[in-house]
Design an enzyme around this catalytic site. Structure first.
Site, short mmCIF file in Angstrom:
data_model
loop_
_atom_site.label_atom_id
_atom_site.label_comp_id
_atom_site.label_asym_id
_atom_site.label_seq_id
_atom_site.Cartn_x
_atom_site.Cartn_y
_atom_site.Cartn_z
N HIS A 159 0.82 -1.21 0.00
CA HIS A 159 0.00 0.00 0.00
C HIS A 159 0.86 1.27 0.00
O HIS A 159 1.77 1.42 0.80
CB HIS A 159 -0.92 0.00 1.22
CG HIS A 159 -1.97 1.06 1.14
ND1 HIS A 159 -3.12 0.89 0.39
CD2 HIS A 159 -2.03 2.31 1.66
CE1 HIS A 159 -3.84 1.99 0.48
NE2 HIS A 159 -3.21 2.86 1.24
N HIS A 207 -5.18 4.63 10.30
CA HIS A 207 -4.11 5.60 10.50
C HIS A 207 -4.58 6.74 11.39
O HIS A 207 -5.74 7.12 11.38
CB HIS A 207 -3.52 6.11 9.19
CG HIS A 207 -4.52 6.58 8.18
ND1 HIS A 207 -5.29 5.73 7.43
CD2 HIS A 207 -4.88 7.82 7.80
CE1 HIS A 207 -6.07 6.41 6.64
NE2 HIS A 207 -5.85 7.69 6.84
N ASP A 241 -6.37 17.49 9.72
CA ASP A 241 -7.75 17.10 9.41
C ASP A 241 -7.76 16.56 7.98
O ASP A 241 -7.12 17.13 7.09
CB ASP A 241 -8.68 18.31 9.49
CG ASP A 241 -9.16 18.60 10.90
OD1 ASP A 241 -8.53 18.08 11.85
OD2 ASP A 241 -10.15 19.33 11.05
N HIS A 280 -8.57 6.71 12.17
CA HIS A 280 -9.70 6.21 11.37
C HIS A 280 -9.13 5.19 10.40
O HIS A 280 -7.90 5.03 10.29
CB HIS A 280 -10.41 7.35 10.64
CG HIS A 280 -9.54 8.00 9.60
ND1 HIS A 280 -8.65 8.98 9.90
CD2 HIS A 280 -9.42 7.77 8.28
CE1 HIS A 280 -8.02 9.35 8.80
NE2 HIS A 280 -8.46 8.62 7.80
FE LIG Z 1 -7.62 8.55 5.77
#
Ligand SMILES: [Fe+2]
Length: 385
Positions: free
Chosen positions: A263, A300, A306, A336
């Site tokens: 990834h 992560h 943000d 999240h």
């Molecule tokens: Fe993300």
């Protein structure tokens, strides 16, 4: 813009006499950024660009903040923003901080009886739906689905739409927006490992020039107020210019994705940078090809930025129940990741058709009243099994 452009008629040497066929002068304007240190353009006008006739009105367009400080993840249903006739009225700030604002707009008509100038911010206008022409004092750019239009602060413009069905995702930036420095060599040329090159960046090729006197209304945004100023000469009276400071277009479909065996992190998707946020383009691409790869992103913790994702098209593999036009806000301070089942679902998949624009801001974003009108207040629980 990171490279030189010339359009129309200019004199052979800057700051020298430049005359019309009848012997009158053209009027030169140096249009610079960051004082005299940043990118600049020298433009040549039929009339002096300083002829203010009247200041009619001043009114605030400052966003109304609903949540100054939030740690709640949100989903906003962008297509629920109601279409409005006027371009400026249609622009709804949903997230904002002292560096930038994220705006959704569904304008139904072209700007007809005024010109617009944003002196506060560079504007990055992403065209989700609609076609038309961005008309500026420094030339025009045709646009269609998937285009980013970059309008540096201070460029006077109008926008023409071909139909009433338009959806825009706009980032206003108080900091200049550039292409990432790490993709440029010491002369500014885009390097071989850059996911796009100069050929992909569309410069204005068509210049509209009017030598007209009269009453020309320019709505000028300054410090979140609109000033309605009337000028005595047509704002599109440039016969030629050269330099680095001008609007340009880039299609997200021309972004060449960087992929790997495992990834790849979000910076490989980076398209624009400022010193206060980055903009990334997630485009259709082959997934990771290690035999044990997990195509979905790992959880992560963006502890100090943000993350705003605007979903444009395709299937959004890591999210459940996300549609085109939605925005997710994953605020700084908490981790999240993929929704339940998404990680497992991704294994064995070879490609994705997703198309999305991401804005990661280094300062936290405030949630506006306009955002709460289209908010999913339950989204923050969507990771529960
Ligand atoms: Fe993300």
């Amino acid at each position: 813009m990171p490279f030189y452009h010339k359009l129309g008629k200019i004199p052979p040497k800057r700051h020298t006499q430049f005359k019309k066929p009848n012997g009158d002068f053209y009027y030169e304007q140096l249009f610079g950024t960051i004082g005299f240190d940043g990118m600049y353009t020298n433009s040549y006008h039929e009339q002096r660009p300083t002829q203010v006739k009247e200041i009619r009105k001043q009114y605030s367009v400052a966003p109304k903040i609903a949540k100054e400080n939030s740690i709640q993840s949100y989903r906003f249903r962008g297509f629920q923003v109601k279409p409005e006739t006027d371009y400026l009225d249609s622009r709804k700030v949903v997230l904002t901080n002292s560096d930038c604002s994220i705006i959704l707009a569904a304008p139904k008509t072209s700007i007809k009886d005024y010109f617009y100038k944003n002196t506060d911010a560079d504007e990055l206008i992403f065209i989700h739906k609609g076609t038309g022409k961005l008309r500026t004092m420094l030339g025009n750019l045709d646009f269609k689905y998937g285009d980013y239009l970059l309008v540096p602060r201070g460029i006077i413009y109008k926008i023409d739409f071909d139909t009433e069905d338009n959806r825009l995702f706009i980032v206003e930036s108080k900091r200049p927006i550039y292409t990432p420095k790490r993709y440029r060599n010491w002369f500014g040329q885009l390097l071989e490992h850059s996911p796009f090159c100069e050929r992909d960046l569309r410069q204005p090729q068509e210049l509209e020039t009017y030598n007209e006197s009269g009453d020309f209304l320019i709505k000028i945004k300054k410090q979140d107020d609109i000033f309605e100023m009337v000028y005595a000469s047509h704002p599109f009276d440039v016969v030629g210019y050269d330099g680095y400071n001008y609007p340009y277009a880039f299609s997200i479909h021309d972004f060449e994705p960087i992929t790997g065996r495992i990834h790849q992190p979000p910076p490989v998707h980076q398209t624009f940078e400022t010193d206060a946020f980055v903009v990334c383009s997630f485009v259709p691409r082959l997934y990771d090809y290690h035999p044990l790869s997990v195509p979905a992103p790992y959880n992560h913790s963006n502890i100090d930025s943000d993350e705003v994702l605007y979903y444009v098209d395709g299937d959004f593999m890591s999210r459940n129940d996300i549609d085109a036009g939605h925005i997710s806000l994953h605020p700084a301070g908490i981790p999240h990741g993929p929704h339940p089942g998404a990680m497992e679902r991704s294994i064995g998949k070879v490609k994705t058709d997703e198309l999305a624009v991401m804005v990661d801001t280094f300062k936290p974003l405030k949630v506006t009243e306009e955002a709460l009108k289209i908010a999913d207040e339950e989204y923050f629980k969507s990771w529960l099994e």
